[in-house]
Design an enzyme around this catalytic site. Structure first.
Site, short mmCIF file in Angstrom:
data_model
loop_
_atom_site.label_atom_id
_atom_site.label_comp_id
_atom_site.label_asym_id
_atom_site.label_seq_id
_atom_site.Cartn_x
_atom_site.Cartn_y
_atom_site.Cartn_z
N CYS A 288 36.81 12.37 13.60
CA CYS A 288 36.73 13.77 14.08
C CYS A 288 38.14 14.31 14.28
O CYS A 288 38.82 13.95 15.24
CB CYS A 288 35.94 13.82 15.39
SG CYS A 288 35.97 15.42 16.18
N CYS B 89 38.60 16.41 17.49
CA CYS B 89 38.69 15.61 18.72
C CYS B 89 40.03 14.87 18.80
O CYS B 89 40.64 14.82 19.86
CB CYS B 89 37.58 14.56 18.79
SG CYS B 89 35.99 15.10 18.16
N ASP B 90 40.48 14.28 17.70
CA ASP B 90 41.61 13.34 17.76
C ASP B 90 42.87 13.79 17.02
O ASP B 90 43.90 13.10 17.09
CB ASP B 90 41.17 11.98 17.18
CG ASP B 90 39.99 11.39 17.94
OD1 ASP B 90 39.78 11.79 19.09
OD2 ASP B 90 39.29 10.54 17.38
#
Ligand SMILES: Cc1cc2nc3c(=O)[nH]c(=O)nc-3n(C[C@H](O)[C@H](O)[C@H](O)COP(=O)(O)OP(=O)(O)OC[C@H]3O[C@@H](n4cnc5c(N)ncnc54)[C@H](O)[C@@H]3O)c2cc1C
Length: 330
Positions: free
Chosen positions: A153, A156-157
């Protein structure tokens, strides 16, 4: 085993007294499909509880922006779109119970049951909207590096790779190409490694990537080994045509090589196809009376937010009809 407070205190989950909760409609999964079902059923004054394993929003909340969802001003942040759906569902009265690990399901009875660590949910209808998840990179030590070198992701990261020299994206579909462009906001360079000699992504996504001078592509290649001890330092790739091996230095790898349905706890009870997706008719009815399915977890050919919400709406309307006919038979 998942580490919970109960495990740490040495309490067996069976010893925890479970709260009994009843509803007209239970929805499993709070992605676009489950939330749309909840919007419709709660608006129809059916008591609706959505049980979600993680945080609500589903896959759509993990992408930076969504450009092809109708009725938005061009593009909309994936999380913004999903926050709107969550508010809308709650606004009509749906309850969303998040961070609930489902231990078991019983679909055989008239009242369907979902059992979590601390509750037993019962309703005459269950809508399964558990979606899909990324296929894992099929290499050794993937699990060791997951979340710390290997990611699924970018939203997200991606920020973990601010000013990184190079980040690799594996894949060649829409998600891979679009997320590669997104990752150039952080990393100095992004290398796409793709197993074929052309992308399967949309023309628009490909053009955006081609115009970005921070992106390069290695064609006809697959990742074979993750290189690095404590931290990932690169990957070894194989050219699938020449079988030549080479090492590409990288600080992180983002993987977009397809999806798999989330039917682990359901496949013993529901009819699924050869690829693990749940089969249903046009009204979203499964092989079990009172159990409906919506979204990416359903056997179908197009998996998008627009089709997930379409499934959610169809499932909800048919749930209403099913409950009405059930009531009239009593
Ligand atoms: C990186 C990326 C980019 C994308 N970009 C686009 C785009 O631009 N446009 C577009 O239209 N689509 C896009 N998609 C696809 C789109 O996000 C999906 O088609 C859509 O989210 C499917 O919705 P869903 O509700 O069926 O499933 P999901 O979004 O997968 O939601 C399922 C939910 O169920 C929960 N769940 C799963 N198992 C359980 C369980 N056992 N118990 C309880 N809860 C459970 C999950 O945690 C999740 O919240 C993208 C997907 C990804 C991964």
């Amino acid at each position: 085993m998942r580490i919970t407070l109960e495990n740490l205190l040495g309490i067996e989950s069976e010893q925890i007294e479970k709260e009994a909760l009843e509803a007209d409609v239970l929805v499993l999964g709070a992605g676009p499909a489950g939330l749309t079902t909840a919007i419709y059923t709660s608006r129809a004054k059916l008591r609706t509880i959505v049980v979600e394993e993680g945080i609500p929003g589903g896959q759509a909340a993990t992408t930076f922006h969504i450009a092809n969802y109708p009725g938005t001003p061009g593009t909309i942040g994936g999380k913004d779109l999903m926050d709107n759906m969550i508010s809308q569902a709650k606004g009509f009265g749906a309850d969303i119970h998040d961070l609930k690990e489902v231990f078991s399901l019983d679909l055989s009875r008239e009242m369907k049951e979902i059992i979590t660590e601390d509750a037993i949910y019962r309703a005459p209808v269950l809508v399964v909207a558990t979606g899909a998840e990324s296929r894992r990179l099929p290499v050794e030590r993937e699990a060791d590096f997951r979340g710390n070198g290997v990611h699924y992701c970018a939203t997200c990261d991606g920020a973990m790779y601010q000013d990184a020299e190079n980040v690799i994206v594996v894949g060649g579909g829409n998600s891979a190409v679009e997320e590669a462009v997104f990752l150039t906001k952080f990393a100095k360079h992004v290398t796409i490694v793709h197993q074929f000699d052309n992308f399967q992504a949309s023309k628009t996504a490909q053009e955006e990537a081609a115009m970005n001078d921070k992106i390069s592509v290695i064609w006809d290649s697959e990742v074979r080994t993750l290189v690095g001890e404590k931290h990932l330092t690169g990957v070894e790739i194989e050219n699938v045509k020449t079988h030549q091996m080479s090492v590409v230095d990288a600080n992180g790898v983002f993987v977009y090589i397809g999806m798999q349905p989330r039917t682990q706890i359901l496949k013993e009870q529901l009819k699924i196809n050869d690829w693990g997706y749940i089969e249903a008719d046009d009204e979203m009815r499964t092989n079990i009376k009172g159990v409906f399915v919506a979204g990416d977890v359903r056997s179908k050919t197009v998996r998008q937010v627009a089709t997930a919400v379409g499934d959610g709406a169809a499932a909800a309307v048919n749930v209403e009809r099913y409950l009405a006919s059930r009531a009239s038979q009593k």
